[in-house]
Design an enzyme around this catalytic site. Structure first.
Site, PDB file in Angstrom:
ATOM      1  N   ARG A   1      12.624 -15.420  27.978  1.00  9.34           N
ATOM      2  CA  ARG A   1      12.155 -16.464  27.056  1.00  9.34           C
ATOM      3  C   ARG A   1      10.816 -16.036  26.465  1.00  9.34           C
ATOM      4  O   ARG A   1       9.852 -15.849  27.212  1.00  9.34           O
ATOM      5  CB  ARG A   1      11.998 -17.786  27.801  1.00  9.34           C
ATOM      6  CG  ARG A   1      11.495 -18.960  26.966  1.00  9.34           C
ATOM      7  CD  ARG A   1      11.275 -20.188  27.846  1.00  9.34           C
ATOM      8  NE  ARG A   1      12.476 -20.557  28.561  1.00  9.34           N
ATOM      9  CZ  ARG A   1      12.503 -21.426  29.580  1.00  9.34           C
ATOM     10  NH1 ARG A   1      11.378 -21.978  30.017  1.00  9.34           N
ATOM     11  NH2 ARG A   1      13.644 -21.698  30.187  1.00  9.34           N
TER      12      ARG A   1
ATOM     13  N   HIS B   1      10.353 -17.116  33.032  1.00  6.97           N
ATOM     14  CA  HIS B   1      11.363 -16.564  32.130  1.00  6.97           C
ATOM     15  C   HIS B   1      10.772 -15.496  31.217  1.00  6.97           C
ATOM     16  O   HIS B   1      11.453 -14.537  30.843  1.00  6.97           O
ATOM     17  CB  HIS B   1      11.947 -17.679  31.263  1.00  6.97           C
ATOM     18  CG  HIS B   1      12.982 -18.511  31.938  1.00  6.97           C
ATOM     19  ND1 HIS B   1      14.302 -18.137  32.020  1.00  6.97           N
ATOM     20  CD2 HIS B   1      12.889 -19.712  32.558  1.00  6.97           C
ATOM     21  CE1 HIS B   1      14.992 -19.082  32.651  1.00  6.97           C
ATOM     22  NE2 HIS B   1      14.150 -20.045  32.991  1.00  6.97           N
TER      23      HIS B   1
ATOM     24  N   HIS C   1      18.323 -22.442  38.284  1.00  5.11           N
ATOM     25  CA  HIS C   1      17.206 -21.531  38.017  1.00  5.11           C
ATOM     26  C   HIS C   1      17.002 -20.536  39.157  1.00  5.11           C
ATOM     27  O   HIS C   1      16.769 -20.936  40.299  1.00  5.11           O
ATOM     28  CB  HIS C   1      15.950 -22.397  37.833  1.00  5.11           C
ATOM     29  CG  HIS C   1      14.691 -21.654  37.544  1.00  5.11           C
ATOM     30  ND1 HIS C   1      13.999 -21.794  36.357  1.00  5.11           N
ATOM     31  CD2 HIS C   1      13.956 -20.789  38.283  1.00  5.11           C
ATOM     32  CE1 HIS C   1      12.913 -21.053  36.385  1.00  5.11           C
ATOM     33  NE2 HIS C   1      12.859 -20.418  37.549  1.00  5.11           N
TER      34      HIS C   1
END
Length: 222
Positions: free
Chosen positions: A91, A136, A204
């Site tokens: 991310r 991320h 996650h």
């Protein structure tokens, strides 16, 4: 030639690459094409309700080490008629910045009923749902679930991906036996392959001994 801008802040590096992904990262579909991809932040189907900054293509980028283990996990699941579906992996920091900016606009609650019905937006920072940095962005964390490999249907995990609430905690008890078993199946296979779970989000997982543990990248998902 890659253009590299390196920022040092409190001993943590933020890296912005233009065009090519940096060394040590791969496109997951080049390693495991059978893994299903639904990049939620590329679309409006997410807790903000709009596409998120930094996401340009429906592709998953991860560290090379994470990709190798995800391939192993996928191979194990396929033997059982199952498979992985990934919602997010690497991310960009700009996406995290987008989350932070959104969280400060308290009257923007477009997706509240679907994603955070029981949490006040003003408490998203305090309760840990939004933060200024995300694992991320280091490239070895994945948000994922398990699907039936023939139908593509997701296994019922008792709450939806990115739901802000106790229902998403791994240990949440007010779900069915089958939902608990599905969560355990995902958790068990990820743990066995060197990924550590985050207790407040059943989806996650972060690679243990991740290669870029102090670097938060900002190149595009493209």
């Amino acid at each position: 030639m890659k253009k590299l801008i390196l920022f040092i802040l409190l001993g943590i590096s933020f890296v912005n690459f233009s065009q090519n992904i940096p060394k040590g990262f791969v496109y997951l579909d080049s390693i495991v094409p059978s893994i299903e991809i639904e990049l939620r932040y590329l679309s409006s189907n997410n807790f903000i309700g709009k596409p998120i900054d930094g996401y340009k293509s429906n592709c998953i980028i991860v560290s090379s080490e994470a990709a190798k283990l995800l391939k192993k996990i996928q191979q194990e699941l396929l033997k059982k008629g199952l498979g992985l579906k990934i919602f997010d992996a690497y991310r960009p920091q700009q996406a995290v910045n987008h989350f932070v900016k959104w969280a400060k606009v308290l009257n923007d609650t477009l997706m509240k009923n679907q994603y955070y019905p029981n949490v006040s937006k003003s408490k998203l920072f305090k309760q840990g749902y939004i933060a200024s940095k995300s694992g991320h962005s280091r490239g070895s964390t994945v948000d994922l679930t398990i699907i039936n490999s023939k139908t593509g249907k997701e296994l019922d995990m008792g709450s939806s991906y990115d739901f802000f609430g106790t229902q998403s905690h791994y240990s949440y008890k007010n779900i069915s036996k089958k939902q608990k078993e599905n969560r355990m199946l995902l958790r068990k296979i990820m743990l066995a392959n060197n990924f550590k779970p985050y207790e407040n989000e059943w989806w996650h997982f972060t690679l243990r001994n991740e290669p870029f543990r102090n670097t938060y990248f900002n190149f595009l998902v493209n």
